[in-house]
Design an enzyme around this catalytic site. Sequence first.
Site, PDB file in Angstrom:
ATOM      1  N   ASP A 484     -44.882 -11.468  16.308  1.00 26.01           N
ATOM      2  CA  ASP A 484     -44.440 -12.859  16.288  1.00 26.01           C
ATOM      3  C   ASP A 484     -45.623 -13.807  16.367  1.00 26.01           C
ATOM      4  OD1 ASP A 484     -44.833 -11.751  18.857  1.00 26.01           O
ATOM      5  OD2 ASP A 484     -43.861 -13.471  19.775  1.00 26.01           O
ATOM      6  N   ARG A 488     -50.835 -15.171  22.561  1.00 16.93           N
ATOM      7  CA  ARG A 488     -50.352 -15.242  23.935  1.00 16.93           C
ATOM      8  C   ARG A 488     -49.916 -13.868  24.429  1.00 16.93           C
ATOM      9  NH1 ARG A 488     -45.260 -18.623  21.860  1.00 16.93           N
ATOM     10  NH2 ARG A 488     -43.747 -16.966  21.490  1.00 16.93           N
ATOM     11  N   GLU A 490     -47.513 -11.855  24.312  1.00 18.23           N
ATOM     12  CA  GLU A 490     -46.281 -11.388  23.670  1.00 18.23           C
ATOM     13  C   GLU A 490     -46.652 -10.396  22.577  1.00 18.23           C
ATOM     14  OE1 GLU A 490     -42.051 -13.181  22.034  1.00 18.23           O
ATOM     15  OE2 GLU A 490     -43.528 -14.503  22.950  1.00 18.23           O
ATOM     16  N   ASP A 497     -37.998 -12.063  12.879  1.00 18.52           N
ATOM     17  CA  ASP A 497     -39.106 -12.660  12.145  1.00 18.52           C
ATOM     18  C   ASP A 497     -39.452 -11.803  10.925  1.00 18.52           C
ATOM     19  OD1 ASP A 497     -39.053 -13.155  15.001  1.00 18.52           O
ATOM     20  OD2 ASP A 497     -40.902 -14.301  14.769  1.00 18.52           O
ATOM     21  N   TRP A 549     -31.521 -10.087  13.811  1.00 21.86           N
ATOM     22  CA  TRP A 549     -32.681  -9.342  14.304  1.00 21.86           C
ATOM     23  C   TRP A 549     -32.448  -7.846  14.032  1.00 21.86           C
ATOM     24  CZ3 TRP A 549     -32.505 -14.244  15.142  1.00 21.86           C
ATOM     25  CH2 TRP A 549     -33.634 -14.943  15.550  1.00 21.86           C
ATOM     26  N   GLU A 754     -44.919 -21.944  15.250  1.00 27.26           N
ATOM     27  CA  GLU A 754     -43.693 -21.325  15.738  1.00 27.26           C
ATOM     28  C   GLU A 754     -42.526 -22.298  15.699  1.00 27.26           C
ATOM     29  OE1 GLU A 754     -42.164 -18.886  19.703  1.00 27.26           O
ATOM     30  OE2 GLU A 754     -43.960 -20.130  19.820  1.00 27.26           O
ATOM     31  N   HIS A 775     -47.362 -18.455  13.946  1.00 30.63           N
ATOM     32  CA  HIS A 775     -46.214 -17.619  13.650  1.00 30.63           C
ATOM     33  C   HIS A 775     -46.110 -17.535  12.120  1.00 30.63           C
ATOM     34  CE1 HIS A 775     -44.655 -17.093  17.628  1.00 30.63           C
ATOM     35  NE2 HIS A 775     -43.433 -16.781  17.232  1.00 30.63           N
TER      36      HIS A 775
END
Length: 903
Positions: A484, A488, A490, A497, A549, A754, A775
């Site tokens: 993603d 950061r 994540e 995505d 998703w 993002e 993103h």
Amino acid sequence: MSAMTPTQLQVEYRANPMGVDTPKPRLSWLLVSPERGQRQTAYQVLVASSPQILAEDRGDLWDSGRVESEQTAQVAYGGKALASRQPCWWKVRSWDRNAEVSPYSEPARWGMGLLEPGDWRAQWIGGELSPENAPPEPGKEPKGGKLDSQIQFIPSPHLRKEFEATAPVARATVYATAQGLFELYLNGARVGEDLLAPGWTDFNQRVLYHAYDVTAQVRQGGNAFGAILACGWYAGYLGWDTRTRGHYGRTPRLLAQLEIEYADGHIDTITSDETWRFANGPILGADLYMGEQYDARRELGDWATPGYGASEWRPVVVHESQPVRLQAYPGAPTRRMLELKPQSVKNPAPGVYRFDMGQNMVGWARIRVKGPAGAKIALRFAEILEPDGSLYLDNLRSARCVDEYWLRGDGLETYEPRFTFHGFRYVEVLDAPCELGLDDITGVVVHADMPLTGRFTCSHPMINQLQHNIEWGQRGNFLEVPTDCPQRDERLGWMGDAQIFVRTACFNMNTAAFYTKWMDDVDEARLPEGEYSDVAPRMVDLRGSAPAWADAGVIVPWTLYQCYGDTGILERHYDAMKKWVDYLDAANPNHLWLEERGNDFGDWLSINAETPKEVIATAYFAYTSGILAKIAAVLGKEEDARHYTGLYEQIRLNFQQSYVTMDGKVHGESQTAYVLALHFGLLPSSLREKAANYLVEDIRARDMHLSTGFVGCSYLPFALSNTGHLDVAYRLLLNDTFPSWGYPIKYGATTIWERWDGWTDDRGPQDPGMNSYNHYAYGAVGDWMYRVVAGLDLEEPGYRRISIRPRPGGGFTHASAEYDSIRGPIKSAWRIENGQFLLDVVVPVGAQAKVYVPASSADSVQESGRPASEAEGVANIGWQDVAAVFEVGSGEYHFSAPVVITS
């Protein structure tokens, strides 16, 4: 002799791969010819066990003979069963439309991997942790970009072994992997170019190994074999759960096997085992999220060369064999792809230098510095700046993202990390012991090694920048898995995505190998009942079944089949796809997706609009069922195809009865609700125009702005252009006021944000809890730019039949798309000059294209200066939507007609 030539040979989407463990690898080649309309009518493949045999035009492993076929891709090896380690040399020749044969191609090769469990004799080994550098227990969360974060790093052990090569070496191959990350060395030289190897999988289930031909690095006599390990995804911090590390294991470990075949035929095998020794060297710690600490005073010299004095090195720790599957690496390995120089540098305080790379990028910074021994510098990274010019670090959350370096003090020194990566535009150097200039920092761009295959340009500078931003968003987030975000805490393989962006991704780069690897991750991440997960590999977010998703498990393979003609990926994952749709069907007998929706993200990050989540879910339930029906048909599963076609129709009917009014309004009346209903074919034909008009009314009510989030953004322009509202689609594309694709560009964005409101005039940055400036999801509009603005699309999977149908608008005076397809280069480039519409087309050998030329009549169309009806290889086949339709074979074509389009 044919003027057609085979070239660019590949095996499983890769050139000359080592360590292939597919029993019947698939072969592909391109054909080039200066003649129009050329095509392959037959081919012959030779596969030999040595280059000498192949040079004699013999295939002792496989001689396909003359095969009557136009197929140039996905040709499965059909010779003798291939054993572990088998070297394979191959070439191909083709017969053209005149039955004339080409010369054989230049030879290519591949090497088989270790196919049987008993082939592995190596043991898992690693360094021993002392109490002072053991992984910490859960504690205080670090803060992004902060030097005082409570992080305890684990040193990266160096491992080595010396051995003798007792005779002249004919062939040497090393097979290696790690739970963690590894770099291999032989006789002081690095092995291979792969970074952050072996990559990221669910280490509890599957570990990937890499294979390298090291014949040139092994020499008769004394040799040294070595490796450096780091925590990586296996033992480091992962996701936002940064109070703990070691989600798979606590310390990294190596599995390596060097096999040497001598000229006299005997073989030596050097394995990782108890005879190796280790020492902790200059890498005091390395973590993907937290950065690297490197003390140059602790460098170990020529530690990977024979004769090195390693008497103080300690015995390695031998770990128990792991109950995991070892698989040869099938994907696109991470490598250095580009280097960037900074555009400017500022010196806001003594010892502080702030560099602007001019591009939000992913990788790291290489620095040149000079100073006294023991002086420490720190490098920090950020995507944007605060209003006062300092680094904006809050959106890193708990990812520390700091590299630290202690100088040797012996003159000009160069440092770059090995086992971390950062997402950044700005690099700040703290405590620099000397003056630094633009030449002292280099940005090393790191991502999956995927060749660029798509190029889109047009007459509008902002849209060219948008294409640039889309491409760089893909560069930054296609690293082992489609993440993603890259900066950061994540960096997870979010499924939503991925499916939203997959078609755009396949235009921009050759993603076939990359997604092939990731789809195995997707299957392994499934939950016990067959539910697809939110992320793959499944870690940190352990849930699944989220609409749009989870559906990536079906949408991504289907897209790969469309783009690359790959039925193998459909076969490989068919059972998983079927289990997913059957799971939904059983949980929702009324054929509305009301149950088992997991995290239910909805139209993630939509702007000032709410789409009912049950509408999104049911729309995707229908869409995925319909795709599965098509997949079943492709695979010859006729009963399944009928079943899932019926399921799609039932869901579609129930969608209409539950969520669509008699006058064409879709429940929620949001842009995304209308977009999904239109694009997924869920409306009766009598209501499509009304629904499209409601969609346009909503856009107009928002002063011609979009409101879609992740789910709706990719389909929005298609829903408009396919229902007679091309002008509205162009208007949305060209907006530069909030919210729009152009708004971030107006404020200097070089990647995709993002959030539509990642930064606004009145507020500045969005909530740092979730505000990435790199993103790729909203970059899915690139698909529409290629397929509609430039007009380059496919009519059959694998671009066997192509559509060239540009749809000018928005005041554009030219647009061009070039795409290196699996069949060869395709081009659709149009421009308006002096009252003429000019269209340049390239069709690869073996393909056919329908070309749509906007014109007042077919007779007004010329090709290369003569009436198109008289041109070689051009046939007029009809008229559609103010365009003359021609069919052409391979070659270059130049169409022209008086302009009839003024929008």
